[in-house]
Scaffold this active site. Structure first.
Site, short mmCIF file in Angstrom:
data_model
loop_
_atom_site.label_atom_id
_atom_site.label_comp_id
_atom_site.label_asym_id
_atom_site.label_seq_id
_atom_site.Cartn_x
_atom_site.Cartn_y
_atom_site.Cartn_z
CG ASP A 50 -0.20 -0.26 2.35
OD1 ASP A 50 0.90 0.12 2.87
OD2 ASP A 50 -0.87 -1.01 3.41
CG HIS A 80 5.20 -9.15 -1.05
ND1 HIS A 80 4.33 -9.40 -0.05
CD2 HIS A 80 6.20 -9.96 -0.92
CE1 HIS A 80 4.75 -10.47 0.71
NE2 HIS A 80 6.01 -11.05 -0.02
CB CYS A 140 2.87 -0.86 -22.43
SG CYS A 140 4.40 0.15 -22.29
N GLY A 150 1.89 -7.13 12.73
CA GLY A 150 0.74 -7.10 12.06
C GLY A 150 0.81 -8.19 10.99
CB SER A 196 -0.57 -14.44 9.93
OG SER A 196 -0.64 -14.78 8.71
NE ARG A 225 -6.50 -5.71 17.35
CZ ARG A 225 -6.78 -5.59 18.46
NH1 ARG A 225 -6.83 -6.42 19.33
NH2 ARG A 225 -6.88 -4.41 18.73
#
Length: 299
Positions: free
Chosen positions: A105, A120, A180, A224, A226, A251
């Site tokens: 993000d 990533h 493109c 944050g 897993s 969490r």
């Protein structure tokens, strides 16, 4: 601070105090910015498009880009939350020496991080699969709007946003693709899809970042994630193998829990803000702690 959190948070502050840190972050850090995650408590089962599906041809690419066209308008409004800002504050103090994020993000960059590896990639960039030119997602959005006037506005707000910035839209067959601008080839977001390998140079740099903690008494802070996929878990395994303490803030359970010195089962914004606040109140800085520069270790 809730009583249930006070004890593990105090343990985390004691363990991390005075140490240079490297952070590894995942989708759970961005949920407070309104971006859903894949595997957090209560998250529905999601099936993102794989790399093999995407490169199979125009039908899959049309489905992806139609959903992304709608989702991008929502995702680009997201801003860094207190967890992002706390990590950026720790970097400014010299406590956080580097950050590896599995998120696409771009919010860590917006928060002001400099020593950052976007493991990533970033959803804000687009790559041509033919000529490999990198271009702007914002510019592509304008081209999609010109080719598909009113398409995004026709989708109601009840359509759910997915973690990678697209939406769960079923009817996409009428969406028009654009190629493109340089060669006309097919475009792909410059992010690592499921089934696609992380670029080797990013992995090497990330390992070097963790290795730089070994002789400096540093610690790896996971926030944050897993750690379900090996993409991030390998760095936790590497740290633990070389006796670098690992603290996990998440969490719910993670695959890295057996390797962690401590896990805090709580939200990232709350815990990271408390950590940054404690460092600020104590005037903690570790700028003078000897530590090799990880970027010098990278090829």
């Amino acid at each position: 601070m809730q009583n249930a959190l006070a004890a593990p948070l105090d343990e985390a502050l004691d363990l991390l105090a005075g140490r240079p840190l490297v952070a590894l972050t995942g989708a759970g850090l961005s949920t407070d910015s309104g971006i859903p995650d894949y595997r957090g408590p209560g998250s529905p089962l999601r099936r993102p498009m794989t790399y093999g599906e995407f490169v199979s041809g125009p039908a899959a690419q049309r489905r992806y880009w139609a959903r992304s066209h709608v989702g991008w308008a929502r995702m680009r409004r997201a801003v860094p939350n207190p967890g992002h800002l706390a990590l950026a504050d720790l970097e400014r103090r010299g406590v956080l020496r580097g950050l590896i994020t599995q998120n696409v993000d771009g919010l860590h960059g917006e928060a002001g991080h400099r020593e950052l590896i976007d493991l990533h990639g970033r959803i804000a960039d687009v790559v041509c699969l033919a000529c490999r030119e990198i271009s702007s997602r914002a510019v592509l959005q304008e081209r999609f709007e010109a080719a598909n006037p009113g398409f995004a506005d026709s989708v109601g707000p009840e359509i759910e946003t997915a973690p990678d910035g697209d939406v769960l839209l079923e009817r996409t067959e009428g969406f028009r693709l654009v190629g493109c601008a340089t060669c006309g080839g097919p475009l792909k977001p410059d992010v690592v899809f499921f089934g696609e390998n992380v670029p080797k140079e990013r992995v090497v740099r990330a390992y070097a970042m963790v290795d730089a903690l070994r002789t400096a008494g540093g610690a790896l802070l996971v926030a944050g994630s897993s750690l379900t996929v090996m993409s991030g878990l390998r760095f936790v395994k590497h740290a633990a193998k070389h006796d670098v303490p690992v603290v996990i803030v998440n969490r719910g359970e993670t695959r890295g829990d057996p390797l962690a010195a401590l896990r805090v089962d709580a939200g990232c914004s709350e815990v990271l803000s408390a950590l940054a606040g404690a460092c600020g109140a104590a005037g903690v800085e570790v700028r003078d702690t000897p530590i090799p520069e990880w970027r010098d270790l990278a090829p």
